[in-house]
Scaffold this motif. Structure first.
Motif, PDB file in Angstrom:
ATOM      1  N   ARG A 237     -55.430 -38.513  94.871  1.00 46.80           N
ATOM      2  CA  ARG A 237     -55.259 -37.058  94.959  1.00 46.80           C
ATOM      3  C   ARG A 237     -54.230 -36.676  96.016  1.00 46.80           C
ATOM      4  NH1 ARG A 237     -60.972 -37.128  93.892  1.00 46.80           N
ATOM      5  NH2 ARG A 237     -61.351 -37.412  96.107  1.00 46.80           N
ATOM      6  N   ARG A 238     -54.253 -37.389  97.149  1.00 49.60           N
ATOM      7  CA  ARG A 238     -53.394 -36.990  98.266  1.00 49.60           C
ATOM      8  C   ARG A 238     -51.925 -37.273  98.001  1.00 49.60           C
ATOM      9  NH1 ARG A 238     -55.580 -40.005 101.789  1.00 49.60           N
ATOM     10  NH2 ARG A 238     -53.964 -41.557 102.198  1.00 49.60           N
ATOM     11  N   ARG A 239     -51.605 -38.431  97.445  1.00 50.87           N
ATOM     12  CA  ARG A 239     -50.211 -38.822  97.276  1.00 50.87           C
ATOM     13  C   ARG A 239     -49.683 -38.672  95.853  1.00 50.87           C
ATOM     14  NH1 ARG A 239     -47.448 -40.584 102.074  1.00 50.87           N
ATOM     15  NH2 ARG A 239     -45.877 -41.173 100.547  1.00 50.87           N
ATOM     16  N   PHE A 240     -50.612 -38.594  94.879  1.00 54.83           N
ATOM     17  CA  PHE A 240     -50.158 -38.525  93.486  1.00 54.83           C
ATOM     18  C   PHE A 240     -50.703 -37.306  92.751  1.00 54.83           C
ATOM     19  CE2 PHE A 240     -50.403 -42.976  94.825  1.00 54.83           C
ATOM     20  CZ  PHE A 240     -49.087 -43.370  94.645  1.00 54.83           C
ATOM     21  N   ASN A 241     -51.269 -36.352  93.522  1.00 57.08           N
ATOM     22  CA  ASN A 241     -51.724 -35.074  92.957  1.00 57.08           C
ATOM     23  C   ASN A 241     -52.691 -35.262  91.785  1.00 57.08           C
ATOM     24  OD1 ASN A 241     -50.097 -33.505  94.736  1.00 57.08           O
ATOM     25  ND2 ASN A 241     -48.327 -33.986  93.447  1.00 57.08           N
ATOM     26  N   GLY A 242     -53.469 -36.328  91.821  1.00 59.01           N
ATOM     27  CA  GLY A 242     -54.457 -36.556  90.776  1.00 59.01           C
ATOM     28  C   GLY A 242     -53.846 -36.776  89.398  1.00 59.01           C
ATOM     29  N   ASP A 243     -52.711 -37.433  89.331  1.00 60.97           N
ATOM     30  CA  ASP A 243     -52.019 -37.675  88.066  1.00 60.97           C
ATOM     31  C   ASP A 243     -52.920 -38.469  87.118  1.00 60.97           C
ATOM     32  OD1 ASP A 243     -50.360 -38.264  85.985  1.00 60.97           O
ATOM     33  OD2 ASP A 243     -48.899 -39.411  87.164  1.00 60.97           O
ATOM     34  N   PRO A 244     -53.314 -37.912  85.963  1.00 58.20           N
ATOM     35  CA  PRO A 244     -54.200 -38.642  85.049  1.00 58.20           C
ATOM     36  C   PRO A 244     -53.524 -39.818  84.369  1.00 58.20           C
ATOM     37  CG  PRO A 244     -53.500 -36.578  84.057  1.00 58.20           C
ATOM     38  CD  PRO A 244     -52.985 -36.564  85.468  1.00 58.20           C
ATOM     39  N   ASN A 245     -52.200 -39.889  84.444  1.00 61.09           N
ATOM     40  CA  ASN A 245     -51.464 -40.985  83.802  1.00 61.09           C
ATOM     41  C   ASN A 245     -50.932 -41.969  84.836  1.00 61.09           C
ATOM     42  OD1 ASN A 245     -51.713 -39.777  81.159  1.00 61.09           O
ATOM     43  ND2 ASN A 245     -50.143 -38.290  81.817  1.00 61.09           N
ATOM     44  N   ILE A 246     -51.644 -42.083  85.962  1.00 63.42           N
ATOM     45  CA  ILE A 246     -51.151 -42.906  87.060  1.00 63.42           C
ATOM     46  C   ILE A 246     -51.184 -44.391  86.733  1.00 63.42           C
ATOM     47  CG2 ILE A 246     -53.387 -43.143  88.182  1.00 63.42           C
ATOM     48  CD1 ILE A 246     -50.000 -42.660  89.900  1.00 63.42           C
ATOM     49  N   VAL A 247     -52.124 -44.827  85.869  1.00 63.29           N
ATOM     50  CA  VAL A 247     -52.252 -46.252  85.550  1.00 63.29           C
ATOM     51  C   VAL A 247     -50.964 -46.733  84.878  1.00 63.29           C
ATOM     52  CG1 VAL A 247     -53.510 -47.963  84.192  1.00 63.29           C
ATOM     53  CG2 VAL A 247     -54.759 -46.156  85.390  1.00 63.29           C
ATOM     54  N   GLY A 248     -50.436 -47.819  85.393  1.00 60.88           N
ATOM     55  CA  GLY A 248     -49.194 -48.376  84.876  1.00 60.88           C
ATOM     56  C   GLY A 248     -47.985 -47.975  85.686  1.00 60.88           C
ATOM     57  N   LYS A 249     -48.129 -46.940  86.533  1.00 65.47           N
ATOM     58  CA  LYS A 249     -47.015 -46.524  87.375  1.00 65.47           C
ATOM     59  C   LYS A 249     -46.997 -47.354  88.654  1.00 65.47           C
ATOM     60  CE  LYS A 249     -46.814 -41.799  85.593  1.00 65.47           C
ATOM     61  NZ  LYS A 249     -46.832 -40.355  85.924  1.00 65.47           N
ATOM     62  N   SER A 250     -45.948 -47.185  89.427  1.00 67.52           N
ATOM     63  CA  SER A 250     -45.762 -48.004  90.623  1.00 67.52           C
ATOM     64  C   SER A 250     -45.900 -47.166  91.885  1.00 67.52           C
ATOM     65  CB  SER A 250     -44.376 -48.670  90.605  1.00 67.52           C
ATOM     66  OG  SER A 250     -44.260 -49.539  89.512  1.00 67.52           O
ATOM     67  N   LEU A 251     -46.259 -47.845  92.952  1.00 69.87           N
ATOM     68  CA  LEU A 251     -46.212 -47.250  94.293  1.00 69.87           C
ATOM     69  C   LEU A 251     -45.522 -48.248  95.210  1.00 69.87           C
ATOM     70  CD1 LEU A 251     -48.406 -48.738  96.348  1.00 69.87           C
ATOM     71  CD2 LEU A 251     -50.034 -47.345  95.110  1.00 69.87           C
ATOM     72  N   THR A 252     -44.978 -47.739  96.298  1.00 70.64           N
ATOM     73  CA  THR A 252     -44.289 -48.579  97.261  1.00 70.64           C
ATOM     74  C   THR A 252     -45.213 -48.809  98.455  1.00 70.64           C
ATOM     75  OG1 THR A 252     -42.160 -47.650  96.594  1.00 70.64           O
ATOM     76  CG2 THR A 252     -42.241 -48.848  98.687  1.00 70.64           C
ATOM     77  N   LEU A 253     -45.629 -50.044  98.632  1.00 69.29           N
ATOM     78  CA  LEU A 253     -46.507 -50.410  99.743  1.00 69.29           C
ATOM     79  C   LEU A 253     -45.863 -51.562 100.492  1.00 69.29           C
ATOM     80  CD1 LEU A 253     -49.330 -49.831 101.039  1.00 69.29           C
ATOM     81  CD2 LEU A 253     -50.169 -51.772  99.702  1.00 69.29           C
ATOM     82  N   GLY A 254     -45.617 -51.323 101.761  1.00 65.67           N
ATOM     83  CA  GLY A 254     -44.965 -52.362 102.542  1.00 65.67           C
ATOM     84  C   GLY A 254     -43.569 -52.675 102.051  1.00 65.67           C
ATOM     85  N   GLY A 255     -42.915 -51.687 101.443  1.00 61.51           N
ATOM     86  CA  GLY A 255     -41.568 -51.873 100.968  1.00 61.51           C
ATOM     87  C   GLY A 255     -41.461 -52.571  99.630  1.00 61.51           C
ATOM     88  N   ARG A 256     -42.587 -52.856  98.984  1.00 65.28           N
ATOM     89  CA  ARG A 256     -42.574 -53.555  97.701  1.00 65.28           C
ATOM     90  C   ARG A 256     -43.215 -52.683  96.633  1.00 65.28           C
ATOM     91  NH1 ARG A 256     -41.125 -58.822  98.317  1.00 65.28           N
ATOM     92  NH2 ARG A 256     -41.243 -59.696 100.425  1.00 65.28           N
ATOM     93  N   GLN A 257     -42.702 -52.784  95.435  1.00 62.86           N
ATOM     94  CA  GLN A 257     -43.235 -52.030  94.312  1.00 62.86           C
ATOM     95  C   GLN A 257     -44.492 -52.720  93.783  1.00 62.86           C
ATOM     96  OE1 GLN A 257     -41.968 -49.006  92.990  1.00 62.86           O
ATOM     97  NE2 GLN A 257     -40.867 -49.118  94.940  1.00 62.86           N
ATOM     98  N   ARG A 258     -45.589 -51.950  93.723  1.00 69.01           N
ATOM     99  CA  ARG A 258     -46.853 -52.485  93.225  1.00 69.01           C
ATOM    100  C   ARG A 258     -47.293 -51.666  92.020  1.00 69.01           C
ATOM    101  NH1 ARG A 258     -49.419 -55.223  97.421  1.00 69.01           N
ATOM    102  NH2 ARG A 258     -50.834 -55.924  95.780  1.00 69.01           N
ATOM    103  N   GLN A 259     -47.817 -52.336  91.016  1.00 64.05           N
ATOM    104  CA  GLN A 259     -48.250 -51.646  89.802  1.00 64.05           C
ATOM    105  C   GLN A 259     -49.699 -51.201  89.947  1.00 64.05           C
ATOM    106  OE1 GLN A 259     -48.651 -53.918  86.162  1.00 64.05           O
ATOM    107  NE2 GLN A 259     -47.950 -52.179  84.936  1.00 64.05           N
ATOM    108  N   ILE A 260     -49.940 -49.897  89.775  1.00 64.32           N
ATOM    109  CA  ILE A 260     -51.301 -49.355  89.857  1.00 64.32           C
ATOM    110  C   ILE A 260     -52.018 -49.662  88.545  1.00 64.32           C
ATOM    111  CG2 ILE A 260     -52.676 -47.263  90.127  1.00 64.32           C
ATOM    112  CD1 ILE A 260     -50.318 -46.066  91.689  1.00 64.32           C
ATOM    113  N   VAL A 261     -53.153 -50.372  88.644  1.00 66.26           N
ATOM    114  CA  VAL A 261     -53.904 -50.731  87.441  1.00 66.26           C
ATOM    115  C   VAL A 261     -55.246 -49.994  87.375  1.00 66.26           C
ATOM    116  CG1 VAL A 261     -52.842 -52.994  87.266  1.00 66.26           C
ATOM    117  CG2 VAL A 261     -54.952 -52.732  88.588  1.00 66.26           C
TER     118      VAL A 261
END
Length: 886
Positions: A237-261
């Motif tokens: 909710r805080r960083r992705f505004n509760g996006d219902p289609n978040i699964v499969g998208k990426s976030l940057t953690l520690g400078g690396r792209q991680r896939q949200i599952v």
């Protein structure tokens, strides 16, 4: 009258209602006996005539009294309606006396309110089940226990052995704390998370709002190829505004792209017993070949779900057997067996005994309030003797009067309970805002239906208890005599009962004061503990470098070298350095297996804590150098190490450790790591707790094993807060995408350690002060009333020549004797109850004789002080006025 005639007459009297017999049966028997004696003097015919008249008279009047009784019962509507009527009457009576009602209800409100607040906490923390599927089947596994009772962390190699050998578990998982800098839109933000083995989601079954959890094979996905990650609902909710289609998208953690599952649902509690911040992401635990064989590399938590056939006892027996087998196989690294404990017990930890201690203390406070109220009600009942006598003469039974008095007490209890709910709400808010208790479910504490029901039941029970003793005295009293002597005293028996209630109050107050004194001494002793470093003028914060922008050890070392150089150059700065984890910082999870050379040159394994640091770290945190020197940044010093005094003693005793060699790894991996030479010995640091002695530790140059997450420490000549803005600006200039975490004075490390004992002292002092105040008030009130009731007696004594000093001594004796008895009883109770406080103490015995002596002397002094004004009042009584007033 002959016994046979008396028996017959009493049988005839049974025609009357019980209440009528109780009031007049004795007098009627006496009158009949007089008439029978006169009739016998006149002959048998007179006796027969008397019996006939008596039988006829009893038959006529008994029938009339029975009709009156039935009419009264119909009017009262039975037991329940009668009690409701008593409550209504009690409420009207208490409204007419608002001052007395407010005083009693307020006294009850304090005790009831704090007990209700604590029950709300207990319900949330201890009684509410954890938010897992079948939480009673989930356990934690530890490698032994630490001296303070906390669990010992585990190695990955041991975990693999458990999985292969144990049959009591459906699955076992391991995990560790983690944190990383979240990039993307918005300012850089460091978030707390955890790295987990795939079985984690099988053991706990977190509710998934979206997607799935970490699965087998996720750990094999390269970190540069979008390794899967699961996030918490709060982060979603805080960083992705509760996006219902978040699964499969990426976030940057520690400078690396991680896939949200997946996204974990609200209400899930990550089972972390050591680290307060809750996890906001779950990442696969990366496993190396070295982790699979290093049985001495202890840093992981472990949880398991029992099979349907297994019990806690059977799992403990099996894991103990496995643990002992591993101890035999790896004797140098596995020095403790496996401990299995219910997950709820481990997460609650020492919060359970602390809450129970608070409950016990508040029960004593409430008991003191009850004793004071009983005293007040006894005094009030004495003043109402005329009223009660008139009601008795008009037909009210003793039981009905008793019910009336108890009903009044229950009403006052309910009023106090309602007021107490307000106190409870305030207490809960203060606890959540300023309390140092950390336990799952605590943040959900509040006033709910169960808490209100508890408050109502406790209020009614307490009110009824307050009214029982005065009501019992009413039931035993003979009000017929009261009508002819309304000005007399309340009687020796009542006065004695009220005096010994003072003894009970002293006995209840003494354990509260002893607990407060012992906890205060514990805090003082903890404050005097030398942690091994000087945090008074040091600034600290945490920085995490991402592997994409700082891919190798050289780039990380270059960044931190530049950072510490600039920090040391700030005005007022004296030194700056970095370390993997600060002492007392809560991140003491770096331990490993080392091989050292014994005196005869043979190698031996040992488990020790280790830290990566720069040489500036020691001077920045004020860690003293005991022997040798510190390592430097030259390449020639890359394999030089510094150890603490405890490590030197454990490995080489009193021999000089300078020049000795050791290396990381176990005997089974001998030769895979280079030897390192000891060049210096520093003082011992209390890394985990102020109350836990230092463990063996090794410090190696940071460049040898460059980590991305490091603690930065800078020593200043003044207030560390003055350098905060400069440190933030330096980091921003070096890399604006980095987040500073925990920027502030290093003294906060010690303050956090002392926060809990300080909170305990504040609570105990408050409870002790309440107990002392209630005991003093009770003593003052009882003696004031007794002096007023004994005015005539004191006047006679003074008229017969008693000196004022003698009268004062008489009054003081009435307080000191029961106070001494109360101290004796309270001292024995406190000595017994102090055993439950032992786990919360440090450096002082739970039965410290000096503490008991000081508390007893304080109580006796307060008793004398509370008795002084009534004693002085007794000295000023005018004998003539006292006798005329009677």
């Amino acid at each position: 009258m002959a016994p046979r005639a008396l028996i017959v007459y009493r049988l005839l009297l049974r025609a009357f209602p019980p209440r009528y017999r109780d009031r007049f049966g004795g007098d009627m028997a006496d009158v009949f006996a007089d008439r029978l004696r006169g009739s016998r003097a006149r002959g048998a015919l007179a006796v027969a005539a008397l019996w006939l008249r008596t039988v006829a008279d009893i038959g006529q009047h008994a029938a009339a009294e029975r009709r009156v009784e039935r009419r009264l019962n119909r009017t009262s509507g039975g037991l329940v309606s009668g009690f409701v009527s008593d409550l209504s009457s009690a409420l009207r009576g208490l409204v007419r006396r608002p001052g007395f009602t407010l005083a009693v209800s307020s006294m009850l409100a304090v005790g009831l309110g704090f007990n209700t607040a604590l029950f709300a906490v207990v319900q949330s923390v201890l009684l509410r089940p954890l938010p897992y599927v079948k939480p009673d089947r989930v356990v934690m596994l530890w490698t032994g226990r630490n001296p303070d009772g906390s669990g010992g962390v585990n190695s990955y190699a041991d975990y693999l052995s458990w999985k292969a050998r144990a049959h009591s578990f459906e699955s076992i998982a391991v995990y560790n704390i983690s944190f990383g800098t979240l990039g993307g839109d918005g300012d850089p933000e460091e978030v707390d998370g955890t790295t987990v083995s795939p079985e984690y989601f099988t053991v706990l079954h977190p509710p998934m709002r979206l997607g799935r959890g970490i699965a087998p094979g996720d750990e094999l996905v390269p970190i540069d190829a979008g390794r899967p990650i699961v996030i918490a609902s709060s982060l979603w909710r805080r960083r992705f505004n509760g996006d219902p289609n978040i699964v499969g998208k990426s976030l940057t953690l520690g400078g690396r792209q991680r896939q949200i599952v997946g996204v974990v649902g609200d209400g899930f509690i990550h089972p972390e017993p050591f680290w307060d911040p809750d996890a906001e992401y779950w990442s696969p635990l990366a496993v190396t070949d070295q982790m699979r064989t290093a049985h001495g590399n202890h840093y992981l938590r472990a949880i398991g779900r029992l099979t349907d056939q297994a019990t806690i006892s059977s799992a403990r027996a099996e894991m103990d057997q496995i643990g002992r087998a591993l101890m035999a196989e790896y004797a140098t690294t596995n020095t403790a067996s496996v401990v299995v404990a219910p997950l709820h017990d481990e997460l609650v930890g020492d919060t359970r005994p602390l809450l129970l201690l608070f409950f016990g203390a508040l029960a004593l406070v409430l008991s003191l309030a009850v004793a004071n109220i009983v005293n007040l009600l006894l005094a009030r009942a004495s003043r109402r003797r005329a009223e009660l006598a008139i009601r008795s003469a008009l037909g009210a039974s003793g039981a009905r009067l008793m019910a009336q008095l108890i009903a009044e007490s229950i009403v006052m209890g309910l009023v106090g309970g309602v007021m107490g709910l307000a106190f409870a709400e305030i207490g809960i808010r203060l606890l959540l805002a300023y309390g140092t208790i950390s336990a799952p479910g605590l943040e959900q504490t509040g006033i709910n239906a169960t808490v209100v029901a508890f408050a109502v039941v406790l209020s009614m029970a307490t009110g009824a208890l307050c009214g029982v003793v005065p009501a019992w005295r009413v039931l035993r009293a003979r009000f017929s005599s009261s009508l002819s002597d309304m000005r007399g005293s309340s009687g020796l028996e009542v006065s004695r009962a009220r005096t010994w209630l003072v003894a009970a109050e002293i006995a209840l107050a003494l354990p509260l004061l002893v607990g407060a004194a012992l906890l205060t001494q514990t805090l003082v002793r903890e404050q005097r503990v030398d942690p091994g470093f000087d945090a008074a003028r040091a600034l600290q914060f945490r920085v995490t470098l991402s592997d994409d922008r700082y891919p190798g050890a050289a780039s990380k070392a270059a960044f931190f070298n530049e950072l510490t150089t600039r920090l040391a150059a700030l005005p007022g700065a004296q030194a700056s350095g970095i370390v993997t984890s600060l002492p007392l910082g809560g991140l003491n999870n770096t331990g490993g297996t080392f091989i050292f050379e014994r005196e005869d040159g043979t190698p031996q394994e040992i488990g020790m804590g280790w830290r990566n640091a720069t040489s500036g770290y020691f001077s920045a945190l004020g860690i003293p150098l005991r022997r040798g020197r510190l390592f430097n940044d030259a390449d020639a010093d890359l394999h030089s190490i510094v150890i603490n005094e405890r490590a030197a003693h454990v490995m080489w005793g009193d021999a000089d450790p300078i020049g000795r060699r050791l290396r990381a790894g176990s005997l089974s991996t001998a030769g895979s790591t280079p030897w390192q030479t000891v060049v210096g010995v520093v003082g011992d640091l209390r890394h985990e707790l102020l109350t836990r002695p230092a463990s063996p530790e090794v410090f190696q140059p940071y460049r040898l094993d460059a980590w991305g997450t490091m603690m930065v420490v800078t020593r200043t000549s003044g207030n560390p807060a003055n350098l905060a803005a400069g440190a933030r600006e330096i980091v921003r200039n070096l890399d604006p995408r980095l987040a500073l975490v925990g920027l502030g004075p290093a003294s906060a490390l010690i303050d956090r350690q002392l926060a809990r004992p300080k909170f305990g002292v504040v609570c105990a002092a408050m409870f002790g002060a309440l107990g002392l105040a209630l005991a003093a008030f009770g003593t003052f009130a009882v003696l004031s009333v007794l002096v007023a009731q004994r005015t005539r007696e004191i006047g006679i004594r003074m008229a017969l020549g008693a000196a004022p000093g003698r009268v004062r001594s008489l009054v003081l004796r009435d307080s000191i004797v029961p106070a001494a008895a109360g101290c004796l009883a309270g001292g024995m109770f406190a000595a017994w109850a102090a055993r439950a406080l032992s786990a919360q103490l440090f450096g002082v015995s739970a039965r410290d004789p000096m503490t008991f002596a000081i508390v007893i002397a304080t109580l006796l002094a307060v008793t004398v002080a509370a008795s002084w004004w009534p004693a002085r009042r007794a000295m000023t009584i005018d004998p003539v006025k006292a006798l005329r007033a009677d």
